[in-house]
Enzyme design. Structure first.
Site, short mmCIF file in Angstrom:
data_model
loop_
_atom_site.label_atom_id
_atom_site.label_comp_id
_atom_site.label_asym_id
_atom_site.label_seq_id
_atom_site.Cartn_x
_atom_site.Cartn_y
_atom_site.Cartn_z
N CYS A 117 -10.76 -20.03 0.26
CA CYS A 117 -11.60 -20.03 -1.18
C CYS A 117 -12.60 -19.28 -0.82
CB CYS A 117 -11.75 -21.33 -1.81
SG CYS A 117 -10.20 -22.27 -1.60
N HIS A 128 24.82 -6.40 13.71
CA HIS A 128 24.78 -7.55 14.45
C HIS A 128 24.77 -8.57 13.19
CE1 HIS A 128 25.17 -5.82 18.14
NE2 HIS A 128 24.10 -5.04 18.06
N TRP A 131 -8.06 -20.56 -3.59
CA TRP A 131 -6.80 -20.21 -3.12
C TRP A 131 -6.20 -21.86 -2.91
CZ3 TRP A 131 -3.64 -21.06 1.19
CH2 TRP A 131 -2.52 -20.36 1.33
N GLU A 151 5.67 -8.56 -1.30
CA GLU A 151 4.45 -9.33 -1.74
C GLU A 151 4.01 -8.85 -3.09
OE1 GLU A 151 1.49 -6.91 1.25
OE2 GLU A 151 0.97 -9.07 0.68
N ARG A 193 -10.79 -13.82 -2.08
CA ARG A 193 -10.41 -14.94 -1.27
C ARG A 193 -9.33 -15.95 -1.90
NH1 ARG A 193 -14.52 -14.82 3.12
NH2 ARG A 193 -13.72 -17.01 3.81
N LYS A 208 5.71 -5.25 2.16
CA LYS A 208 4.72 -4.81 0.91
C LYS A 208 5.63 -4.97 -0.27
CE LYS A 208 1.53 -4.18 2.04
NZ LYS A 208 1.01 -4.13 3.24
N GLU A 232 6.99 -3.30 7.59
CA GLU A 232 5.86 -3.27 6.81
C GLU A 232 6.57 -2.85 5.27
OE1 GLU A 232 2.98 -3.95 6.58
OE2 GLU A 232 1.82 -2.61 5.22
N LYS A 255 -6.63 -12.34 -0.15
CA LYS A 255 -6.95 -11.34 0.77
C LYS A 255 -7.35 -11.80 2.19
CE LYS A 255 -7.47 -6.71 1.51
NZ LYS A 255 -6.21 -6.07 1.54
N ASN A 297 -14.30 -24.70 1.22
CA ASN A 297 -13.19 -23.82 1.82
C ASN A 297 -12.67 -24.39 2.83
OD1 ASN A 297 -11.72 -21.53 2.53
ND2 ASN A 297 -13.58 -20.51 3.44
N GLY A 298 -11.53 -24.51 3.10
CA GLY A 298 -10.87 -25.02 4.26
C GLY A 298 -9.80 -26.12 4.25
C1 F6R Z 1 -0.10 -7.87 3.79
C2 F6R Z 1 -1.46 -8.43 4.12
C3 F6R Z 1 -1.64 -9.45 5.18
C4 F6R Z 1 -2.66 -9.15 5.80
C5 F6R Z 1 -2.83 -10.55 6.99
C6 F6R Z 1 -3.88 -10.49 7.99
O1 F6R Z 1 -0.14 -6.83 2.75
O2 F6R Z 1 -2.52 -7.82 3.59
O3 F6R Z 1 -0.30 -9.59 5.58
O4 F6R Z 1 -2.40 -8.11 6.81
O5 F6R Z 1 -3.02 -11.75 6.04
O6 F6R Z 1 -5.12 -10.16 7.35
P1 F6R Z 1 -6.32 -9.46 8.31
O7 F6R Z 1 -6.01 -8.34 8.47
O8 F6R Z 1 -7.54 -9.67 7.36
O9 F6R Z 1 -6.41 -10.46 9.40
#
Ligand code: F6R
Length: 606
Positions: free
Chosen positions: A2, A501, A74, A485, A27, A482, A478, A601, A98-99
């Site tokens: 958070c 397989h 969050w 998510e 966050r 993407k 990746e 994020k 936060n935590g």
């Molecule tokens: C996917 C994404 C997450 C971050 C992951 C690590 O689009 O953004 O998978 O890559 O949470 O975050 P950081 O890079 O901030 O350690």
């Protein structure tokens, strides 16, 4: 993960708290809330969902008071409802957190036994009640906090205000970041300096287990029963709010910024005239390094996966890679003199930080690839290699990923040279290939309209497969990440050779299969896998260059022609169409592209 903010101000705190929360919304955005002291009493406004809802509520029902705390959530414990929104409060104290308080259940039972009534499903409410209990026992706020903190297990950063104590705020951290901001007769607390940047540039980062008593005159910081001093630093972060420019979403803006930020990143590590790679002073010699361990989460981990291929193929250096959230549970023995490379956009991801600390305990040199040079990971690393992506606001990582790849490519070439695995001629060739990447990425972006059309079809799918071999395999992963998510479509990335397989059983005309296959030495093998998909009626969306398209383009459902480049830099280019595909699919589905459900994020809980 958070976001928390606190203000001891000279004017109304609520507007400033709200502004700070806007900068912390990355966050978490499940709910938001603010508490202030109004004539000595705690008053709060809380709203479920995005910060905009709290903003509307505050316009309808403003909050006065110069001392206050704010939170953007969050959800960990308890659904994202208004009732569970922070600040949590009793008549005596209000808390933002936060935590995760891991022993909240047993503390709750203890306090319920003493007559405390709980209103929420959260772990945080226990902190408010525990402090209230100590205040009821006639302890001062400072004594109450000193008594409560050792009883909390888990990770936390906290900001606390007390009824009847205008001009007092207490902050504490264990595991989660917390910064104190020093203003002109005003004081602030924030999850990061970014939240405080418009208010002050003078920042002090609390260290593990610090707690701070903050008044208008400054902060007294304590650790383990002792008063301690912590350096006040000048933050370089900008106070300006970042806009979307002409774009509908931050994600699209950030995708389009990639030619520029990849170029900025190359400038840090590549001398274009000498065509040599230059890293900052390293406390080790790559020639003597027995092994590299790469750690990260999510997209950052996938950047590391590309780098594993690069380190092994180009620098002939053994590499181990793991997701940071698992690594330390293996209790992996680490070789003396080894280098651990941690990769993180935010520099605050709890799992990556814990893995970094494990590697440090194992005597590893810590090199971090970070987009946040003032983050906790930066402070705990031996060497920080910056990605020059600039602030990334969209929750789905795009430009952070390609700049991570850019930094890692430079490190690999520098390591390869140091180990004598390549000569200067090859170094110069690779430097030319990398220097051309920004222009080639710009060319790929020109396919936006075609990819948007393809996305309309993908948006109809229930399942999507991504395939690739070699460095295209992490790109397939990746692409799937993407798409999942932001569009909420189930997607899987597979090593193309693995398909037979198992996953080939999934193939039918309803499952789009995106194949990334630059025409490199692995092309023919991937082409066979692609034929296997086509033979089973699969709809292949083919990403390749002119040579690849000449061989197979007419057999596929759709094809995107990417520029022909040195295979070394191909993964940076092939990341772009999978980002665009996910973006346009999400737009077609009408999902919240920049703030997809359930995500945040910066993930500062384990
Ligand atoms: C996917 C994404 C997450 C971050 C992951 C690590 O689009 O953004 O998978 O890559 O949470 O975050 P950081 O890079 O901030 O350690």
């Amino acid at each position: 993960m958070c976001g928390i903010i606190g203000i001891l101000g000279k004017a109304a705190a609520a507007p400033l708290l709200l502004d700070g929360l806007k900068r912390l919304e990355y966050r978490g955005y499940d709910s938001a809330g603010i508490a202030t002291l109004v004539n000595g009493h705690i008053d709060r406004r809380r709203a479920e969902g995005k910060l905009a809802n709290l903003d509307t509520l505050l316009q309808r029902d403003p909050l006065s008071g110069n001392t206050g705390i704010g939170h953007t959530r969050w959800a960990t414990h308890g659904r994202p409802t208004e009732r569970n929104a922070h600040p949590h409060a009793t008549s005596r104290v209000a808390v933002v957190h936060n935590g995760i308080i891991e022993n909240f259940q047993e503390l709750r039972e203890e306090l319920e036994g003493l007559g405390h009534k709980f209103e929420t499903e959260t772990d945080t409410e226990i902190v408010a009640h525990l402090l209230t209990r100590y205040l009821d026992e006639q302890k001062t706020p400072e004594e109450a906090v000193a008594a409560a903190l050792p009883r909390l297990h888990g990770a936390f950063s906290l900001a606390i205000i007390f009824a009847g104590r205008d001009g007092l705020m207490i902050g504490a951290r264990r595991g989660s970041p917390l910064a104190i901001g020093y203003g002109d007769g005003e004081m602030y607390l924030g999850s990061d300096a970014l939240a405080l940047a418009p208010l002050t540039k003078r920042i002090c980062y609390l260290q593990e287990d610090d707690w701070a008593v903050i008044t208008a005159d400054g902060a007294a910081i304590y650790n383990n029963g002792q008063a301690v001093t912590r350096e006040i630093k000048q933050t370089a972060l900008s106070g300006a709010l970042i806009g979307k420019g002409n774009h509908r979403h931050f994600m699209m803006k950030e995708i389009c910024e990639q030619p520029a930020v990849i170029g900025d990143t190359l400038q840090v590590f590549l001398n274009p005239l000498a065509r040599t790679f230059e890293l900052p002073n390293l406390p080790f010699d790559f020639a003597a390094v027995p092994k590299v361990t790469i750690l990260g989460c999510g997209t950052a981990y996938l950047a590391g996966m590309v780098a594993k291929y690069w380190f092994e193929q180009v620098a002939r250096l053994p590499v181990e890679i793991d997701v940071a959230s698992e690594f330390r549970y293996r209790a992996a023995p680490m070789l003396e003199g080894g280098v651990t490379v941690v990769i993180s956009q935010s520099g605050e991801t709890a799992d990556t930080l814990a893995a970094l600390r494990y590697a440090r305990e194992q005597g590893q040199h810590i090199v971090s690839v970070l987009n946040a040079p003032e983050s906790t990971m930066a402070r705990e690393s031996d060497v920080v290699l910056p990605t020059m992506a600039g602030p990334e606001i969209g929750v789905a990582s795009t430009k952070a990923f390609t700049t991570q790849l850019t930094v890692l490519a430079c490190v690999v070439v520098a390591a390869a040279r140091a180990r004598g695995a390549i000569d200067h001629a090859r170094e110069a060739e690779l430097s030319t290939a990398l220097l051309e990447v920004p222009a080639r990425v710009a060319e790929v972006l020109n396919h936006d309209a075609t990819i948007r059309d393809i996305a309309l079809q993908v948006a109809e799918a229930r399942d999507v497969l991504f395939l690739g071999r070699g460095t295209s395999y992490p790109i397939a992963l990746e692409g799937a990440l993407k798409l999942k998510e932001i569009s909420y479509i189930h997607a899987e990335g597979y090593a193309a050779g693995e398909m037979k397989h198992g996953p080939i059983a999934l193939i039918d005309e309803a499952v789009p299969v995106i194949v990334a296959a630059p025409s490199d030495e692995l092309f023919d093998k991937t082409a066979s896998n692609l034929q296997e998909v086509i033979a089973r009626g699969g709809r292949v969306i083919f990403l390749s260059d002119a040579d690849g398209l000449r061989k197979l383009g007419d057999k596929t459902f759709a094809a995107i022609e990417l520029p022909k480049v040195d295979p070394f830099v191909a993964p940076i280019l092939y990341a772009i169409p999978v980002q665009l595909l996910a973006y346009h699919t999400a737009v077609a589905k009408g999902t919240d592209v920049d703030q997809p459900r359930n995500l945040a994020k910066s993930v500062t809980v384990e």
